[in-house]
Scaffold this motif. Structure first.
Motif, short mmCIF file in Angstrom:
data_model
loop_
_atom_site.label_atom_id
_atom_site.label_comp_id
_atom_site.label_asym_id
_atom_site.label_seq_id
_atom_site.Cartn_x
_atom_site.Cartn_y
_atom_site.Cartn_z
N ASN A 39 30.21 40.89 39.27
CA ASN A 39 29.61 40.62 40.57
C ASN A 39 29.06 39.20 40.67
OD1 ASN A 39 30.13 43.28 41.32
ND2 ASN A 39 28.13 44.00 40.62
N GLN A 40 28.94 38.55 39.51
CA GLN A 40 28.35 37.22 39.47
C GLN A 40 29.39 36.10 39.51
OE1 GLN A 40 25.53 37.01 36.19
NE2 GLN A 40 25.08 39.18 36.39
N LEU A 41 30.65 36.47 39.57
CA LEU A 41 31.69 35.44 39.64
C LEU A 41 32.79 35.86 40.60
CD1 LEU A 41 34.26 35.73 36.91
CD2 LEU A 41 32.10 36.80 36.43
N ASN A 42 33.55 34.90 41.01
CA ASN A 42 34.66 35.13 41.92
C ASN A 42 35.91 35.42 41.09
OD1 ASN A 42 36.58 35.16 43.90
ND2 ASN A 42 36.46 32.97 44.36
N ILE A 43 36.19 36.70 40.83
CA ILE A 43 37.30 37.03 39.95
C ILE A 43 38.65 36.79 40.61
CG2 ILE A 43 36.03 38.66 38.52
CD1 ILE A 43 37.29 40.93 40.11
N SER A 44 38.64 36.49 41.91
CA SER A 44 39.90 36.11 42.55
C SER A 44 40.27 34.66 42.24
CB SER A 44 39.82 36.32 44.06
OG SER A 44 38.89 35.43 44.64
N ASP A 45 39.32 33.92 41.64
CA ASP A 45 39.58 32.55 41.19
C ASP A 45 40.04 32.63 39.74
OD1 ASP A 45 39.23 30.02 39.94
OD2 ASP A 45 37.82 29.41 41.49
N SER A 46 41.32 32.34 39.50
CA SER A 46 41.88 32.55 38.16
C SER A 46 41.19 31.70 37.10
CB SER A 46 43.39 32.29 38.16
OG SER A 46 43.67 30.96 38.58
N SER A 47 40.73 30.50 37.46
CA SER A 47 40.08 29.64 36.48
C SER A 47 38.72 30.20 36.08
CB SER A 47 39.94 28.22 37.00
OG SER A 47 39.15 28.17 38.17
N GLN A 48 37.97 30.73 37.06
CA GLN A 48 36.68 31.37 36.74
C GLN A 48 36.90 32.60 35.87
OE1 GLN A 48 33.57 32.21 39.56
NE2 GLN A 48 34.19 30.53 40.91
N PHE A 49 37.94 33.36 36.23
CA PHE A 49 38.20 34.59 35.48
C PHE A 49 38.64 34.26 34.05
CE2 PHE A 49 40.68 38.82 35.36
CZ PHE A 49 39.57 39.46 34.85
N GLU A 50 39.43 33.22 33.90
CA GLU A 50 39.87 32.83 32.55
C GLU A 50 38.67 32.40 31.71
OE1 GLU A 50 43.32 30.12 30.36
OE2 GLU A 50 43.22 30.22 32.55
N THR A 51 37.74 31.67 32.31
CA THR A 51 36.52 31.29 31.60
C THR A 51 35.73 32.52 31.17
OG1 THR A 51 36.38 29.19 32.77
CG2 THR A 51 34.35 30.01 31.76
N TYR A 52 35.65 33.51 32.07
CA TYR A 52 34.95 34.75 31.74
C TYR A 52 35.60 35.45 30.55
CZ TYR A 52 33.48 39.63 32.09
OH TYR A 52 33.01 40.88 31.79
N ILE A 53 36.93 35.52 30.54
CA ILE A 53 37.65 36.16 29.43
C ILE A 53 37.39 35.41 28.13
CG2 ILE A 53 39.92 36.74 28.49
CD1 ILE A 53 39.26 38.51 30.81
N GLU A 54 37.47 34.09 28.18
CA GLU A 54 37.24 33.29 26.98
C GLU A 54 35.83 33.51 26.42
OE1 GLU A 54 38.09 29.41 28.42
OE2 GLU A 54 40.27 29.58 28.15
N GLN A 55 34.85 33.59 27.31
CA GLN A 55 33.47 33.82 26.88
C GLN A 55 33.30 35.21 26.29
OE1 GLN A 55 31.31 32.92 30.48
NE2 GLN A 55 31.23 30.71 30.04
N LEU A 56 33.98 36.20 26.90
CA LEU A 56 33.92 37.57 26.37
C LEU A 56 34.50 37.63 24.96
CD1 LEU A 56 33.50 40.72 27.10
CD2 LEU A 56 35.96 40.68 27.51
N LEU A 57 35.65 36.97 24.77
CA LEU A 57 36.29 36.97 23.45
C LEU A 57 35.41 36.28 22.42
CD1 LEU A 57 39.99 36.18 24.46
CD2 LEU A 57 39.06 38.38 23.75
#
Length: 225
Positions: A39-57
């Motif tokens: 809810n804190q990021l725009n997951i429709s933005d692929s670059s934001q989502f990729e950053t989120y995945i990288e941080q999760l990993l």
């Protein structure tokens, strides 16, 4: 005849991405509305989502994030591929996603031949896609590999054989994969009907029972969890 799902239980050592990465380096990813971080990021933005995945990993000291089978997601609201005025919203994911960097090797799950392939070039779609056909005892079934690189479909042809564990493709980036953070969409399909190079990977609630039956949980093959 023994059910296909039962036959899957006896299969071992199946991987569909880089075989050097052990399952101990996999971490689960929840993309439902219950994941409040989304809810804190725009997951429709692929670059934001990729950053989120990288941080999760990084947080979980993992190489691969996995999940998504029979998961209700809000991710698809951005695309008319899944939503139009005349049909029920499609928002239930019926494959398994494996999130890892672009260029990662994608492997054939089992011995099989190329049934079809296609560049599904719509926002939120699969991008380059390969479907393999397999036979196990008396069962003919299919595995779908979505969000690949363009070079993955540049030189293959229908009927090409791939052995279990052989490199089939590589993962694409957001510029070709439907505008997602890089990942593999892996799906099992029993009856593919007339579909060619494409098959629904997301369904509506009123068709869920059919798709859960026709597309068994990929973890039956992969045995990640």
């Amino acid at each position: 005849m023994i059910p296909l799902e039962t036959l899957f239980l006896d299969l071992k050592d199946i991987k569909v991405i880089d075989s050097t990465i052990p399952y101990s380096q996999y971490t689960p990813l929840d993309l439902t509305a219950s994941n409040l971080e989304l809810n804190q990021l725009n997951i429709s933005d692929s670059s934001q989502f990729e950053t989120y995945i990288e941080q999760l990993l990084a947080k979980n000291k993992a190489s691969v994030a996995y999940g998504g089978y029979n998961e209700i997601r809000n991710l698809y609201k951005r695309s008319t591929v899944f939503n139009d005025l005349n049909t029920e919203e499609r928002n239930i994911h019926i494959g398994l996603d494996l999130w890892i960097k672009a260029g990662t090797s994608v492997l054939a799950a089992l011995d099989g031949k190329v049934h079809s392939f296609q560049y599904n070039n719509n926002l939120g779609d699969y991008g380059p896609t390969i479907i393999l056909e397999h036979q196990l005892e008396n069962h003919i079934f299919y595995t779908l590999y979505g969000h690949l690189s363009l070079k993955s479909i540049a030189s293959i042809k229908a009927g090409d054989f791939f052995a279990k564990g052989q490199q089939l493709a590589t993962l694409g980036d957001a510029s070709v994969n439907g505008d997602y953070s890089p990942h593999l969409h892996f799906q099992i399909i029993k009856d593919i009907k007339e579909n060619f190079g494409d098959y629904p990977g997301v369904c509506s609630k009123n068709k869920l029972d059919y798709y859960l039956e026709n597309c068994p949980d990929p973890n039956l093959l992969l045995k990640i969890y």
